[in-house]
Design a protein around this motif. Structure first.
Motif, PDB file in Angstrom:
ATOM      1  N   SER A 179     103.314  35.071 106.805  1.00 16.84           N
ATOM      2  CA  SER A 179     103.423  35.766 105.532  1.00 16.84           C
ATOM      3  C   SER A 179     104.520  36.825 105.612  1.00 16.84           C
ATOM      4  O   SER A 179     104.625  37.539 106.613  1.00 16.84           O
ATOM      5  CB  SER A 179     102.092  36.438 105.177  1.00 16.84           C
ATOM      6  N   PRO A 180     105.342  36.952 104.569  1.00 19.30           N
ATOM      7  CA  PRO A 180     106.357  38.023 104.565  1.00 19.30           C
ATOM      8  C   PRO A 180     105.732  39.407 104.455  1.00 19.30           C
ATOM      9  O   PRO A 180     106.409  40.406 104.642  1.00 19.30           O
ATOM     10  CB  PRO A 180     107.199  37.683 103.327  1.00 19.30           C
ATOM     11  N   LEU A 181     104.425  39.455 104.170  1.00 19.74           N
ATOM     12  CA  LEU A 181     103.741  40.728 103.997  1.00 19.74           C
ATOM     13  C   LEU A 181     103.029  41.196 105.259  1.00 19.74           C
ATOM     14  O   LEU A 181     102.492  42.309 105.291  1.00 19.74           O
ATOM     15  CB  LEU A 181     102.724  40.627 102.854  1.00 19.74           C
ATOM     16  N   LYS A 182     103.021  40.326 106.298  1.00 19.05           N
ATOM     17  CA  LYS A 182     102.300  40.683 107.523  1.00 19.05           C
ATOM     18  C   LYS A 182     103.191  40.450 108.740  1.00 19.05           C
ATOM     19  O   LYS A 182     103.979  39.497 108.758  1.00 19.05           O
ATOM     20  CB  LYS A 182     101.025  39.843 107.650  1.00 19.05           C
ATOM     21  N   PRO A 183     103.054  41.271 109.771  1.00 21.40           N
ATOM     22  CA  PRO A 183     103.887  41.085 110.971  1.00 21.40           C
ATOM     23  C   PRO A 183     103.455  39.900 111.826  1.00 21.40           C
ATOM     24  O   PRO A 183     104.276  39.306 112.508  1.00 21.40           O
ATOM     25  CB  PRO A 183     103.711  42.409 111.731  1.00 21.40           C
ATOM     26  N   ASP A 184     102.171  39.567 111.772  1.00 25.07           N
ATOM     27  CA  ASP A 184     101.649  38.510 112.628  1.00 25.07           C
ATOM     28  C   ASP A 184     101.570  37.184 111.892  1.00 25.07           C
ATOM     29  O   ASP A 184     101.560  37.127 110.653  1.00 25.07           O
ATOM     30  CB  ASP A 184     100.254  38.881 113.146  1.00 25.07           C
ATOM     31  N   ILE A 185     101.503  36.109 112.654  1.00 24.82           N
ATOM     32  CA  ILE A 185     101.320  34.769 112.102  1.00 24.82           C
ATOM     33  C   ILE A 185      99.827  34.519 111.889  1.00 24.82           C
ATOM     34  O   ILE A 185      99.013  34.758 112.784  1.00 24.82           O
ATOM     35  CB  ILE A 185     101.924  33.706 113.040  1.00 24.82           C
ATOM     36  N   THR A 186      99.479  34.075 110.709  1.00 25.45           N
ATOM     37  CA  THR A 186      98.082  33.800 110.381  1.00 25.45           C
ATOM     38  C   THR A 186      97.711  32.389 110.828  1.00 25.45           C
ATOM     39  O   THR A 186      98.450  31.433 110.575  1.00 25.45           O
ATOM     40  CB  THR A 186      97.840  33.924 108.863  1.00 25.45           C
ATOM     41  N   GLU A 187      96.579  32.267 111.483  1.00 25.63           N
ATOM     42  CA  GLU A 187      96.069  30.958 111.872  1.00 25.63           C
ATOM     43  C   GLU A 187      95.043  30.505 110.834  1.00 25.63           C
ATOM     44  O   GLU A 187      94.111  31.229 110.493  1.00 25.63           O
ATOM     45  CB  GLU A 187      95.400  31.026 113.247  1.00 25.63           C
ATOM     46  N   HIS A 188      95.260  29.296 110.325  1.00 24.43           N
ATOM     47  CA  HIS A 188      94.324  28.717 109.360  1.00 24.43           C
ATOM     48  C   HIS A 188      93.356  27.797 110.107  1.00 24.43           C
ATOM     49  O   HIS A 188      93.719  26.682 110.491  1.00 24.43           O
ATOM     50  CB  HIS A 188      95.066  27.915 108.283  1.00 24.43           C
ATOM     51  N   ARG A 189      92.159  28.274 110.327  1.00 27.15           N
ATOM     52  CA  ARG A 189      91.164  27.450 110.994  1.00 27.15           C
ATOM     53  C   ARG A 189      90.599  26.434 109.997  1.00 27.15           C
ATOM     54  O   ARG A 189      90.326  26.779 108.857  1.00 27.15           O
ATOM     55  CB  ARG A 189      90.041  28.318 111.556  1.00 27.15           C
ATOM     56  N   ARG A 190      90.467  25.213 110.423  1.00 29.67           N
ATOM     57  CA  ARG A 190      89.940  24.133 109.592  1.00 29.67           C
ATOM     58  C   ARG A 190      90.681  24.055 108.245  1.00 29.67           C
ATOM     59  O   ARG A 190      90.079  24.245 107.174  1.00 29.67           O
ATOM     60  CB  ARG A 190      88.445  24.308 109.379  1.00 29.67           C
ATOM     61  N   PRO A 191      91.995  23.790 108.278  1.00 33.35           N
ATOM     62  CA  PRO A 191      92.769  23.739 107.025  1.00 33.35           C
ATOM     63  C   PRO A 191      92.265  22.690 106.040  1.00 33.35           C
ATOM     64  O   PRO A 191      92.413  22.873 104.830  1.00 33.35           O
ATOM     65  CB  PRO A 191      94.194  23.443 107.500  1.00 33.35           C
ATOM     66  N   VAL A 192      91.677  21.605 106.554  1.00 33.28           N
ATOM     67  CA  VAL A 192      91.138  20.588 105.642  1.00 33.28           C
ATOM     68  C   VAL A 192      90.036  21.195 104.779  1.00 33.28           C
ATOM     69  O   VAL A 192      89.952  20.943 103.569  1.00 33.28           O
ATOM     70  CB  VAL A 192      90.606  19.374 106.439  1.00 33.28           C
ATOM     71  N   ASN A 193      89.190  22.010 105.397  1.00 31.88           N
ATOM     72  CA  ASN A 193      88.127  22.667 104.637  1.00 31.88           C
ATOM     73  C   ASN A 193      88.691  23.636 103.599  1.00 31.88           C
ATOM     74  O   ASN A 193      88.144  23.775 102.497  1.00 31.88           O
ATOM     75  CB  ASN A 193      87.191  23.415 105.579  1.00 31.88           C
ATOM     76  N   LEU A 194      89.793  24.295 103.959  1.00 26.74           N
ATOM     77  CA  LEU A 194      90.420  25.226 103.018  1.00 26.74           C
ATOM     78  C   LEU A 194      90.974  24.481 101.809  1.00 26.74           C
ATOM     79  O   LEU A 194      90.831  24.936 100.661  1.00 26.74           O
ATOM     80  CB  LEU A 194      91.528  26.009 103.721  1.00 26.74           C
ATOM     81  N   ILE A 195      91.607  23.340 102.070  1.00 29.10           N
ATOM     82  CA  ILE A 195      92.125  22.540 100.949  1.00 29.10           C
ATOM     83  C   ILE A 195      90.981  22.083 100.056  1.00 29.10           C
ATOM     84  O   ILE A 195      91.053  22.189  98.821  1.00 29.10           O
ATOM     85  CB  ILE A 195      92.910  21.320 101.472  1.00 29.10           C
TER      86      ILE A 195
END
Length: 204
Positions: free
Chosen positions: A115-131
């Motif tokens: 994200s351009p708003l955060k210094p760290d890289i975000t990990e998306h756990r279980r992206p299929v569930n998020l979709i």
């Protein structure tokens, strides 16, 4: 729409309809900025040998489409985007009950996201569930069923992408499940066909 909808293509080629982006429509005393609109060309407008739909501010809006995306923080973001699309169809139908209100939802299914708003890289756990969660939220947005005067989106679609915002050339569409498949009302081709059918009936 130009390629697959004869009624829209014929009117585009005759210069009867035009499109614009980031266009403000007025419903009562409120105004609403819409990502994409298609409508009637202004009287006396000169459109020289159109090959597609000419870009110009329409005199009246016949199709109004809003594009929203959820790239990260899915559970929080999807609630806001859902509210945006509910407000969109309400405002469009205040403008004109016959105007077709469409909504497109882009959902990110990458495993990580910068994200351009955060210094760290975000990990998306279980992206299929998020979709799946975001798709369910899109399904729950009120639908008009194509009935004039009934509240809700007239047409809606979901596009799924894999975008980590680190290596942009690697961004790709997700075309396999959990992305909507052929036969699903949220499938993009179904969305285009619905817009065409509604346009052909409402604006003969």
């Amino acid at each position: 729409l130009f390629d697959y909808c004869p009624s829209i293509r014929s009117r585009a080629l005759s210069g009867e309809i035009v499109y614009d982006i980031n266009f403000e429509i007025f419903g009562g005393t409120d105004k609403w900025n819409v990502d994409l609109v298609i409508g009637t060309a202004p009287l006396g407008a000169r459109i020289a040998q159109p090959q597609y739909i000419a870009k110009m501010a329409p005199a009246s809006v016949q199709i109004a489409i809003e594009l929203k995306s959820v790239m990260t923080e899915h559970h929080k973001a999807v609630k806001n985007r859902k509210r945006d699309l509910e407000a969109h169809h309400a405002h469009v139908h205040r403008y004109n009950q016959n105007t077709i209100a469409g909504g497109v939802f882009v959902i990110n299914g990458s495993e990580v996201f910068k994200s351009p708003l955060k210094p760290d890289i975000t990990e998306h756990r279980r992206p299929v569930n998020l979709i799946n969660h975001c798709i369910d939220e899109m399904r729950s947005i009120e639908s008009s069923g194509g009935i004039v005067g009934k509240s809700g989106l007239d047409a809606k679609a979901v596009l799924c992408v894999d975008c980590d915002n680190l290596i942009l050339p690697g961004t790709r569409y997700i075309t396999t499940r959990p992305a909507p498949q052929i036969g699903d009302p949220l499938y993009y081709d179904s969305f285009i066909q619905t817009l065409c059918n509604l346009y052909t009936v409402r604006f003969r």
